[in-house]
Design an enzyme around this catalytic site. Sequence first.
Site, PDB file in Angstrom:
ATOM      1  N   HIS A 163       0.865  -1.190   0.000  1.00  0.00           N
ATOM      2  CA  HIS A 163       0.000   0.000   0.000  1.00  0.00           C
ATOM      3  C   HIS A 163       0.895   1.230   0.000  1.00  0.00           C
ATOM      4  O   HIS A 163       1.231   1.777   1.063  1.00  0.00           O
ATOM      5  CB  HIS A 163      -0.934  -0.036   1.213  1.00  0.00           C
ATOM      6  CG  HIS A 163      -1.957   1.056   1.245  1.00  0.00           C
ATOM      7  ND1 HIS A 163      -3.096   0.987   2.015  1.00  0.00           N
ATOM      8  CD2 HIS A 163      -2.024   2.251   0.618  1.00  0.00           C
ATOM      9  CE1 HIS A 163      -3.807   2.096   1.862  1.00  0.00           C
ATOM     10  NE2 HIS A 163      -3.163   2.890   1.013  1.00  0.00           N
ATOM     11  N   HIS A 215      -9.556   0.844  -1.266  1.00  0.00           N
ATOM     12  CA  HIS A 215      -9.531   1.510   0.033  1.00  0.00           C
ATOM     13  C   HIS A 215     -10.941   1.425   0.615  1.00  0.00           C
ATOM     14  O   HIS A 215     -11.922   1.744  -0.067  1.00  0.00           O
ATOM     15  CB  HIS A 215      -9.179   2.986  -0.115  1.00  0.00           C
ATOM     16  CG  HIS A 215      -7.724   3.258  -0.366  1.00  0.00           C
ATOM     17  ND1 HIS A 215      -7.011   2.658  -1.371  1.00  0.00           N
ATOM     18  CD2 HIS A 215      -6.854   4.077   0.276  1.00  0.00           C
ATOM     19  CE1 HIS A 215      -5.757   3.109  -1.336  1.00  0.00           C
ATOM     20  NE2 HIS A 215      -5.640   3.973  -0.354  1.00  0.00           N
ATOM     21  N   GLU A 225     -11.218   3.438   5.987  1.00  0.00           N
ATOM     22  CA  GLU A 225     -10.156   4.341   6.474  1.00  0.00           C
ATOM     23  C   GLU A 225     -10.871   5.417   7.287  1.00  0.00           C
ATOM     24  O   GLU A 225     -10.831   5.415   8.505  1.00  0.00           O
ATOM     25  CB  GLU A 225      -9.384   4.937   5.286  1.00  0.00           C
ATOM     26  CG  GLU A 225      -8.310   5.940   5.670  1.00  0.00           C
ATOM     27  CD  GLU A 225      -7.630   6.611   4.456  1.00  0.00           C
ATOM     28  OE1 GLU A 225      -8.166   6.549   3.338  1.00  0.00           O
ATOM     29  OE2 GLU A 225      -6.559   7.223   4.665  1.00  0.00           O
TER      30      GLU A 225
HETATM   31  N1  HPA Z   1      -6.696   7.269   1.052  1.00  0.00           N
HETATM   32  C1  HPA Z   1      -7.363   7.546  -0.066  1.00  0.00           C
HETATM   33  N2  HPA Z   1      -6.780   7.995  -1.159  1.00  0.00           N
HETATM   34  C2  HPA Z   1      -5.465   8.184  -1.148  1.00  0.00           C
HETATM   35  C3  HPA Z   1      -4.723   7.924  -0.017  1.00  0.00           C
HETATM   36  C4  HPA Z   1      -5.376   7.427   1.144  1.00  0.00           C
HETATM   37  O1  HPA Z   1      -4.790   7.160   2.214  1.00  0.00           O
HETATM   38  N3  HPA Z   1      -3.438   8.224  -0.338  1.00  0.00           N
HETATM   39  C5  HPA Z   1      -3.416   8.628  -1.617  1.00  0.00           C
HETATM   40  N4  HPA Z   1      -4.650   8.616  -2.119  1.00  0.00           N
HETATM   41 ZN    ZN Z   2      -3.827   4.719   0.479  1.00  0.00          ZN
END
Ligand code: HPA
Ligand code: ZN
Length: 350
Positions: free
Chosen positions: A25, A205, A208
């Site tokens: 990642h 993703h 988060e």
């Molecule tokens: N999250 C979402 N998009 C992103 C991230 C992240 O941590 N880093 C670069 N683009």
């Molecule tokens: Zn990322």
Amino acid sequence: MFKVPPVSVARLPALLRKMPKAELHIHIEGSLEPELIFALARRNGVSLPYADVESLRRAYAFTNLQSFLDIYYAGASVLLHEQDFYDMAWAYLERAAADHVVHAELFFDPQTHTARGVPIESVINGLHRACVDAASKLGVDASLILCFLRHLSEESAFETLEQALPLRDKFIGVGLDSSELGHPPEKFARVFARCGELGLHRVAHAGEEGPAAYIWSALDVLGVERIDHGVQAVQDAALMQRLASDRIPLTVCPFSNVKLRVFPDLQSHNLGRLLEAGLMATVNSDDPAYFGGYLNDNFVQTFAATGLLAPQAYTLARNSFEASFAGEVQRHRWEHQLKEVFESFSEHDY
Ligand code: HPA
Ligand code: ZN
């Protein structure tokens, strides 16, 4: 089962640095150091809204994901030519080699560049050439994962996929990144279905800043093989069960989570809790030039802050190989090297 030998806390940082590992990642645009941003700006005649490296660095005070993304996309505006993409990836791969990263899967965001008129060929060919050179010159095995920006439309993602397909042999999979809240995985169900038909690996993703529900839909609607971040899974016991029983890897990024205020500090990070629950967590740097360190810095500081020890170090490194899209023969070779390094650190040698 390999029995992890005892290693003193004093020698743990050296072991963490030396153990072979995979990074799964890393947004390659997030590895652009301020010095390289200014060097490329000069080379390409691009003007930046910052006077110098120091004032750019001072702007790296993020309050959430979006406040970071605004600066991250501005930094990427200096990338115009194939050689720029090569130079960026090469700088990362050299640092990765120094961190004993033996395998890296690099995310890249083509829409950030094609929207500025950069041909997708310049992006992919430059990055790919760096990956080829990394194998022969650094001993780092590297491959590319094309990410769709989730704040843009499904139509734009399909268009990007079409543009990239003539270069299909230069990337191994697709991902989904950018602003998570308000852009659920479902928005890209048809694009990911098409990518699945094309035999591309799929990751996204999820969890988060977004809710656990986004992790469910990344798995069940997009059919992803790994979840990027995924730390919000702890909100949902049934999801924790699912992730553990299906051995779904999570690519966790401790520095990123603290800088973007997902956790108040490293001590509060839930990496240890994810491992205790039997989840296949890995440690990664996400955007190392923006978040204060590369992979070994993430390992060493997170272990120091949370009290994780050698057995967790071994599990995390082994997970990184198992969760990777590398071939089985290579994975087994790295796992063997991992055991050798742990044995060489055994306290019984004293
Ligand atoms: N999250 C979402 N998009 C992103 C991230 C992240 O941590 N880093 C670069 N683009
Ligand atoms: Zn990322």
